[in-house]
Motif scaffolding. Structure first.
Motif, PDB file in Angstrom:
ATOM      1  N   ALA A 214      -8.343  -1.081  11.896  1.00 33.79           N
ATOM      2  CA  ALA A 214      -7.774  -1.294  13.230  1.00 33.79           C
ATOM      3  C   ALA A 214      -7.589  -2.775  13.531  1.00 33.79           C
ATOM      4  O   ALA A 214      -6.634  -3.172  14.219  1.00 33.79           O
ATOM      5  CB  ALA A 214      -8.668  -0.652  14.284  1.00 33.79           C
ATOM      6  N   SER A 215      -8.486  -3.615  13.004  1.00 36.95           N
ATOM      7  CA  SER A 215      -8.411  -5.054  13.267  1.00 36.95           C
ATOM      8  C   SER A 215      -7.365  -5.758  12.407  1.00 36.95           C
ATOM      9  O   SER A 215      -7.063  -6.929  12.630  1.00 36.95           O
ATOM     10  CB  SER A 215      -9.777  -5.702  13.029  1.00 36.95           C
ATOM     11  OG  SER A 215     -10.112  -5.653  11.642  1.00 36.95           O
ATOM     12  N   GLY A 216      -6.833  -5.050  11.409  1.00 33.77           N
ATOM     13  CA  GLY A 216      -5.861  -5.657  10.520  1.00 33.77           C
ATOM     14  C   GLY A 216      -6.469  -6.422   9.361  1.00 33.77           C
ATOM     15  O   GLY A 216      -5.753  -7.067   8.595  1.00 33.77           O
ATOM     16  N   ASN A 217      -7.797  -6.330   9.213  1.00 35.82           N
ATOM     17  CA  ASN A 217      -8.466  -7.018   8.109  1.00 35.82           C
ATOM     18  C   ASN A 217      -8.405  -6.229   6.803  1.00 35.82           C
ATOM     19  O   ASN A 217      -8.775  -6.744   5.747  1.00 35.82           O
ATOM     20  CB  ASN A 217      -9.937  -7.282   8.455  1.00 35.82           C
ATOM     21  CG  ASN A 217     -10.081  -8.317   9.553  1.00 35.82           C
ATOM     22  OD1 ASN A 217      -9.242  -9.194   9.698  1.00 35.82           O
ATOM     23  ND2 ASN A 217     -11.139  -8.204  10.344  1.00 35.82           N
ATOM     24  N   LEU A 218      -7.965  -5.006   6.900  1.00 34.65           N
ATOM     25  CA  LEU A 218      -7.863  -4.139   5.727  1.00 34.65           C
ATOM     26  C   LEU A 218      -6.396  -3.799   5.518  1.00 34.65           C
ATOM     27  O   LEU A 218      -5.666  -3.545   6.474  1.00 34.65           O
ATOM     28  CB  LEU A 218      -8.708  -2.884   5.967  1.00 34.65           C
ATOM     29  CG  LEU A 218      -8.816  -1.851   4.860  1.00 34.65           C
ATOM     30  CD1 LEU A 218     -10.208  -1.218   4.881  1.00 34.65           C
ATOM     31  CD2 LEU A 218      -7.769  -0.755   5.030  1.00 34.65           C
ATOM     32  N   TYR A 219      -5.941  -3.791   4.278  1.00 36.59           N
ATOM     33  CA  TYR A 219      -4.553  -3.435   3.964  1.00 36.59           C
ATOM     34  C   TYR A 219      -4.546  -2.265   2.984  1.00 36.59           C
ATOM     35  O   TYR A 219      -5.524  -2.011   2.279  1.00 36.59           O
ATOM     36  CB  TYR A 219      -3.798  -4.629   3.380  1.00 36.59           C
ATOM     37  CG  TYR A 219      -4.370  -5.158   2.078  1.00 36.59           C
ATOM     38  CD1 TYR A 219      -4.013  -4.611   0.855  1.00 36.59           C
ATOM     39  CD2 TYR A 219      -5.269  -6.225   2.070  1.00 36.59           C
ATOM     40  CE1 TYR A 219      -4.530  -5.087  -0.339  1.00 36.59           C
ATOM     41  CE2 TYR A 219      -5.790  -6.716   0.886  1.00 36.59           C
ATOM     42  CZ  TYR A 219      -5.422  -6.140  -0.316  1.00 36.59           C
ATOM     43  OH  TYR A 219      -5.942  -6.604  -1.487  1.00 36.59           O
ATOM     44  N   TYR A 220      -3.449  -1.549   2.929  1.00 39.35           N
ATOM     45  CA  TYR A 220      -3.364  -0.377   2.061  1.00 39.35           C
ATOM     46  C   TYR A 220      -1.914  -0.042   1.781  1.00 39.35           C
ATOM     47  O   TYR A 220      -0.999  -0.517   2.460  1.00 39.35           O
ATOM     48  CB  TYR A 220      -4.071   0.821   2.702  1.00 39.35           C
ATOM     49  CG  TYR A 220      -3.535   1.186   4.072  1.00 39.35           C
ATOM     50  CD1 TYR A 220      -2.542   2.143   4.228  1.00 39.35           C
ATOM     51  CD2 TYR A 220      -4.020   0.556   5.219  1.00 39.35           C
ATOM     52  CE1 TYR A 220      -2.052   2.460   5.489  1.00 39.35           C
ATOM     53  CE2 TYR A 220      -3.538   0.873   6.474  1.00 39.35           C
ATOM     54  CZ  TYR A 220      -2.551   1.829   6.608  1.00 39.35           C
ATOM     55  OH  TYR A 220      -2.063   2.135   7.855  1.00 39.35           O
ATOM     56  N   GLY A 221      -1.702   0.813   0.801  1.00 39.50           N
ATOM     57  CA  GLY A 221      -0.353   1.236   0.448  1.00 39.50           C
ATOM     58  C   GLY A 221      -0.381   2.156  -0.750  1.00 39.50           C
ATOM     59  O   GLY A 221      -1.442   2.443  -1.315  1.00 39.50           O
ATOM     60  N   GLY A 222       0.784   2.638  -1.142  1.00 40.20           N
ATOM     61  CA  GLY A 222       0.878   3.476  -2.330  1.00 40.20           C
ATOM     62  C   GLY A 222       0.511   4.923  -2.121  1.00 40.20           C
ATOM     63  O   GLY A 222       0.392   5.683  -3.097  1.00 40.20           O
ATOM     64  N   GLY A 223       0.292   5.347  -0.877  1.00 39.66           N
ATOM     65  CA  GLY A 223      -0.005   6.755  -0.617  1.00 39.66           C
ATOM     66  C   GLY A 223      -1.477   7.099  -0.768  1.00 39.66           C
ATOM     67  O   GLY A 223      -2.342   6.228  -0.857  1.00 39.66           O
TER      68      GLY A 223
END
Length: 250
Positions: A214-223
């Motif tokens: 929620a804070s934007g400190n974590l990123y993700y992608g690729g499903g």
């Protein structure tokens, strides 16, 4: 769309971004490249250029973190985090330009969206995959020394916890570790400054850290089976160790 009124701002260097740069150059489209890395690809890096844009222009920012309020004429091109359901940046650019995707471009797009499994799914050969992965690492700035350090980290620090491989490294480049260990079901690579989890149940790992997401400190992608990680130098080494332990025990 009047191509003379388009401006593209380029994000962090990798094979996809280098390919986009070449396409824009070939098509005579105006772009600005500050030669950023993934971890410093901020919209504010182009604040000067944004202030000089005329009102009738459209500015596309490619994989830039919006650390400032973008102007009305700005359009983000991305496929990470909240935009993870979008086509990859290369595909979006080709659609804007109304250009066809060649097999080589499709391989680059598959690699960027879904790594080696994505290329395998489209029938890529071993030679094609090796060439794409090597080109991607080189474009990201991975040096020969970092390739050696990656193998050293695997030889000295590799752990196996159930179906998960865990590697502690001092190398800031994780891709040579990932490429050497593929195929894997689950892989966690970390330093004192960051960690990234790749593979099965990536979505479950992300859900373990809702506040960080929620804070934007974590990123993700690729499903669902893609990747998830924390921004570099956001947490203390103790904080990272605690998060790594939590992932290991999950």
């Amino acid at each position: 769309m009047d191509k003379s009124k388009l401006l593209f701002l380029l994000g962090g260097a990798d094979l996809e971004m280098q390919t986009i740069r070449g396409i824009l150059q070939d098509e005579g489209i105006t772009f600005v490249d500050h030669h950023l890395r993934w971890d410093n690809a901020l919209l504010s890096s182009y604040q000067k250029e944004l202030q000089q844009v005329k009102d009738d222009c459209i500015v596309f920012g490619i994989e830039l973190q919006e650390d400032m309020i973008p102007p009305a004429f700005y359009r983000p091109i991305d496929h990470h985090n909240q935009l993870s359901s979008m086509p990859c940046a290369l595909e979006q650019v080709m659609e804007i330009m109304q250009l066809p995707m060649t097999r080589y471009l499709k391989l680059i797009a598959a690699n960027d969206k879904a790594y080696i499994p994505g290329m395998l799914a489209m029938g890529a050969t071993v030679e094609e995959i090796s060439a794409i992965r090597l080109a991607d690492r080189k474009t990201q700035g991975v040096t020969d020394e970092e390739e050696v350090l990656a193998q050293k980290a695997i030889d000295e620090n590799l752990e196996k916890i159930g179906g998960m491989l865990v590697v502690r490294t001092d190398n800031s480049s994780f891709s040579p570790i990932c490429d050497r260990l593929y195929p894997y079901r689950e892989l966690l690579v970390y330093t004192d400054c960051e960690w990234v989890y790749y593979g099965e149940r990536a979505e479950q790992i992300r859900m373990m850290f809702p506040d960080d997401c929620a804070s934007g400190n974590l990123y993700y992608g690729g499903g669902e089976n893609g990747y998830v990680g924390i921004k570099k130098n956001t947490y203390s080494s103790n904080g990272i160790y605690d998060m790594v332990c939590k992932i290991k025990k999950r």
